[in-house]
Design a protein around this motif. Structure first.
Motif, PDB file in Angstrom:
ATOM      1  N   THR A  20       0.850  -1.185   0.000  1.00 57.01           N
ATOM      2  CA  THR A  20       0.000   0.000   0.000  1.00 57.01           C
ATOM      3  C   THR A  20       0.889   1.239   0.000  1.00 57.01           C
TER       4      THR A  20
ATOM      5  N   LEU B 162      -3.469   4.091   0.257  1.00 56.91           N
ATOM      6  CA  LEU B 162      -3.917   3.712  -1.083  1.00 56.91           C
ATOM      7  C   LEU B 162      -3.597   2.234  -1.302  1.00 56.91           C
TER       8      LEU B 162
ATOM      9  N   GLU C  83      -6.437  13.445  -4.555  1.00 52.53           N
ATOM     10  CA  GLU C  83      -6.443  11.986  -4.675  1.00 52.53           C
ATOM     11  C   GLU C  83      -5.895  11.594  -6.047  1.00 52.53           C
TER      12      GLU C  83
END
Length: 411
Positions: A223, A238, A276
């Motif tokens: 991640t 993420l 994002e």
């Protein structure tokens, strides 16, 4: 009276006194040579004028430079940071300014801006952070921080130190240091926040910054862990399920990157200019890069295509006269290096070949070279060239392409 005529006891006393005096004098000399010192040689001439020469090769250097405002080159070696200019000069020149510390070693340097004032932030093996005014070489501030690295690791060119990929990285507001703690600093040296590093050492993978985030690949969980660089607050992880992350279109090293490519079961491209990540299919293509709002891909041996970053739709194509070796992001153009040692600059909107010129130096070998570091600043491109298929732990004479392995060119 001669020493030999003195009584033995007096003679011994004189010899002892002389010995103590000599030892003390030697100690003073050793202390003067080896004591911790800071030597500042500030600029004594005018700040070099900004110059953009005609396209093509500019210089062949021993040391890798940071380029400041098209006016100055800044370098690093084991115990010294120094500058010269203008960047268009073909070799290194006498120092415009220099800064040296003893016995500490330089570990990383980065360029930050305090308003319109460019500063060179330097980190040292004793943990001290020192910011130097780019225009004068004077010390702007000092700040005791963490030891980010024990010693200089830049080798012959200093590229690993001048274009750091971890530990000292810039953001839009200032810079970040990372070790057991992550610390966020303003450009004036003020520490705004600190927090423990969110990964364990054995799981700490590639780290990099965007304008407002610090990210690191957790190789154990696959991640990306993130921090907001303005506040230090943790952002949602993420779950990219990737073993490898490649930062793309960075200002320098792994600082202020605008995109990334992740590789796991499949490759994916991501744009990082918003809060994002947004997936970008054309950025998944190996070697592709992001320039403003265009993704440039090498789709065949000698074809460059400019694509819409969201849909991947081809907006233009350019047929190169020889195979493509490298695509790199400029400020307003795509840099394309070809295997015949031609450098081209392509227009972002049309793919028009704005500039094309040879960057080969006749005295240099005609054998192929690999590129280990790429740095761009405005229309300048800097390539650290190494011999292909040579391990990184080889000695410098074997590893680097020539004695002057750093090529500076304009597109």
């Amino acid at each position: 009276m001669a020493l030999r005529n003195l009584p033995r006891r007096s003679r011994n006393a004189v010899i002892a006194a002389l010995t103590v005096a000599l030892i003390a004098a030697a100690g003073v000399t050793v202390w003067r040579v080896l004591r911790p010192t800071e030597v500042i040689a500030a600029a004594t001439s005018t700040y070099p004028e900004a110059t953009i020469p005609i396209p093509g090769r500019v210089g062949s250097l021993i040391s890798a430079p940071l380029i400041v405002e098209d006016r100055l080159r800044v370098y690093a070696k084991k115990r010294e940071v120094w500058s010269d200019g203008p960047p268009s000069y073909h070799y290194e020149r006498s120092a415009y300014w220099s800064y040296r510390r003893w016995p500490a070693q330089v570990t990383e340097i980065v360029l930050v801006h305090q308003g319109n004032r460019p500063l060179i932030v330097t980190s040292w093996s004793d943990g001290l952070l020192v910011a130097l005014e780019a225009e004068s070489g004077n010390v702007a501030w000092r700040q005791q921080g963490d030891t980010l690295q024990d010693e200089y690791a830049g080798r012959r060119t200093g590229a690993q130190t001048v274009y750091p990929t971890s530990r000292l990285l810039t953001t839009e507001q200032g810079f970040i240091t990372s070790n057991s703690y992550i610390r966020g600093y303003a450009a004036d040296g003020t520490e705004n926040w600190k927090r423990l590093t969110p990964t364990t050492p054995e799981c700490h993978g590639t780290e990099f910054t965007t304008q407002h985030q610090w990210l690191v690949l957790d190789t154990c969980t696959k991640t990306l862990k993130r921090l907001d660089t303005r506040t230090g607050a943790a952002l949602p992880e993420l779950p990219i399920n990737a073993a490898v992350v490649e930062p793309i279109a960075c200002v320098s090293g792994h600082s202020q990157c605008r995109a990334m490519r992740t590789t796991g079961e499949t490759a994916q491209g991501w744009i990082l200019t918003g809060p994002e990540p947004r997936e970008s299919k054309p950025l998944a293509h190996p070697g592709s890069t992001l320039v403003q709002q265009i993704v440039a891909t090498a789709d065949a041996e000698n074809t460059v295509t400019g694509r819409d970053p969201e849909t991947g739709q081809a907006l233009w194509t350019w047929q190169a006269p020889s195979p493509i070796q490298l695509l790199a992001s400029g400020t307003d153009r795509v840099f394309v290096l070809l295997t015949d040692r031609t450098l081209a600059g392509l227009d972002l909107k049309t793919g028009e070949n704005l500039t094309r010129s040879g960057v080969n130096y006749p005295p240099e070998p005609e054998s192929p070279y690999a590129i280990s570091n790429v740095y761009t600043a405005n229309r300048y491109i800097v390539l650290e060239r190494v011999n292909p298929n040579i391990p990184a732990d080889a000695n410098d004479d074997t590893y680097y392409f020539t004695h002057r392995p750093v090529l500076v060119a304009i597109a």
